[in-house]
Design an enzyme around this catalytic site. Structure first.
Site, mmCIF file in Angstrom:
data_model
loop_
_atom_site.group_PDB
_atom_site.id
_atom_site.type_symbol
_atom_site.label_atom_id
_atom_site.label_comp_id
_atom_site.label_asym_id
_atom_site.label_seq_id
_atom_site.Cartn_x
_atom_site.Cartn_y
_atom_site.Cartn_z
ATOM 1 N N CYS A 74 71.762 11.918 -76.198
ATOM 2 C CA CYS A 74 71.286 11.874 -77.576
ATOM 3 C C CYS A 74 72.201 12.677 -78.517
ATOM 4 C CB CYS A 74 69.860 12.396 -77.665
ATOM 5 S SG CYS A 74 68.729 11.361 -76.718
ATOM 6 N N CYS A 155 70.918 7.109 -78.346
ATOM 7 C CA CYS A 155 69.706 7.703 -78.903
ATOM 8 C C CYS A 155 70.023 8.841 -79.866
ATOM 9 C CB CYS A 155 68.760 8.141 -77.790
ATOM 10 S SG CYS A 155 69.275 9.590 -76.910
#
Ligand code: APR
Length: 249
Positions: A74, A155
């Site tokens: 992420c 993400c």
């Protein structure tokens, strides 16, 4: 004569050795610990061996992706289009972002050419179709499949470096536009930050029509942002070990 034949044989043997893809694949793979590289090689090979090198669909690589899946990192995933050199110079020097070519599969296969042949279980590295010779060639299908899987894993805040020195930084035919953007999913990816890399000859800025298309194509819920950044600033940031990732440019 014996010496000539011997050295010729040795020369050919060495040359053949140089073109072998398996030792390159395995030694690059071993640099990533915790993987069964022989198993990953087997999954790679089954995609294209014994097949017409123009009839390898993207799905042929599904078992390979399953054998070496992409981790969701992420806020660290970096995409690019027509900015390969500046992007990889940056990711090599600073541990801020991860591109597909920094992952196991991407780094193992970066720069390689391979294909199979009907009736053979060998891997060939010469005489293979080029990128545009036929659509379903082993190399292109791999990059298309890997790019889709990499983008699906994206993400948090996602970054893309596009080229501000060309008229259409977001080109519909590129892998980034035709595959990756379509796979960005709003439940995982929250932002898309476009870094438009510019040099002295700025051809496109953030108001470029192709970037309007990019914004429109994004999954609803993904916030779009664009900034123009001179390439020299990105290079300076890459060379400054003290510069933090977040406010590097
Ligand atoms: N011939 C040969 N190789 C090509 C061609 C082509 N016509 N088109 C693309 N490629 C391969 C090359 O390896 C090239 O370096 O794709 C690479 C990137 O091409 P670009 O046009 O610069 O960018 P794009 O098509 O958007 O692909 C880059 O895909 O690899 C993933 O995650 C990565 O975000 C990145 C994107």
């Amino acid at each position: 004569l014996v010496i000539t034949v011997l050295s010729l044989g040795l020369g050919l043997g060495l040359r053949r050795e140089k073109h072998q893809i398996k030792p390159v694949f395995l030694s690059r793979c071993e640099k990533f610990s915790g993987n069964n590289c022989q198993k990953i090689w087997d999954a790679f090979q089954q995609a294209y061996v014994n097949q017409d090198p123009c009839k390898v669909p993207v799905e042929a690589y599904d078992p390979l992706i399953a054998a070496a899946p992409f981790k969701s990192e992420c806020n660290r995933m970096l995409f690019w289009s027509k900015t390969k050199d500046v992007v990889h110079d940056f990711t090599e020097k600073k541990d801020c972002f991860i591109t597909l070519e920094d992952t196991l599969l991407g780094s193992v296969l970066d720069g390689l050419t391979w294909c199979g042949k009907e009736g053979s279980s060998d891997t060939f590295t010469t005489g293979c179709p080029g990128w545009t010779d036929c659509e379903n060639n082993p190399v292109r299908s791999f990059w298309n499949r890997a790019s889709a899987a990499f983008a699906e894993a994206a993400c948090g805040a996602v970054t893309v470096m596009l080229n501000g020195s060309i008229a259409t930084p977001f080109h519909p035919a590129s892998i980034f536009a035709s595959i990756e953007v379509k796979k960005l999913n709003a439940t995982r990816a929250k932002n898309l930050n476009v870094v438009l890399v510019t040099d002295e000859h700025i051809v496109a800025n953030c108001t470029n029509p192709s970037l309007k298309d990019l914004k429109k194509e994004l999954d609803k819920g993904i916030k779009y942002n664009c900034e123009e950044v001179p390439q020299s600033q990105i290079e300076a940031c890459a060379s400054n070990p003290m510069a933090p990732c977040g406010t590097c440019w």
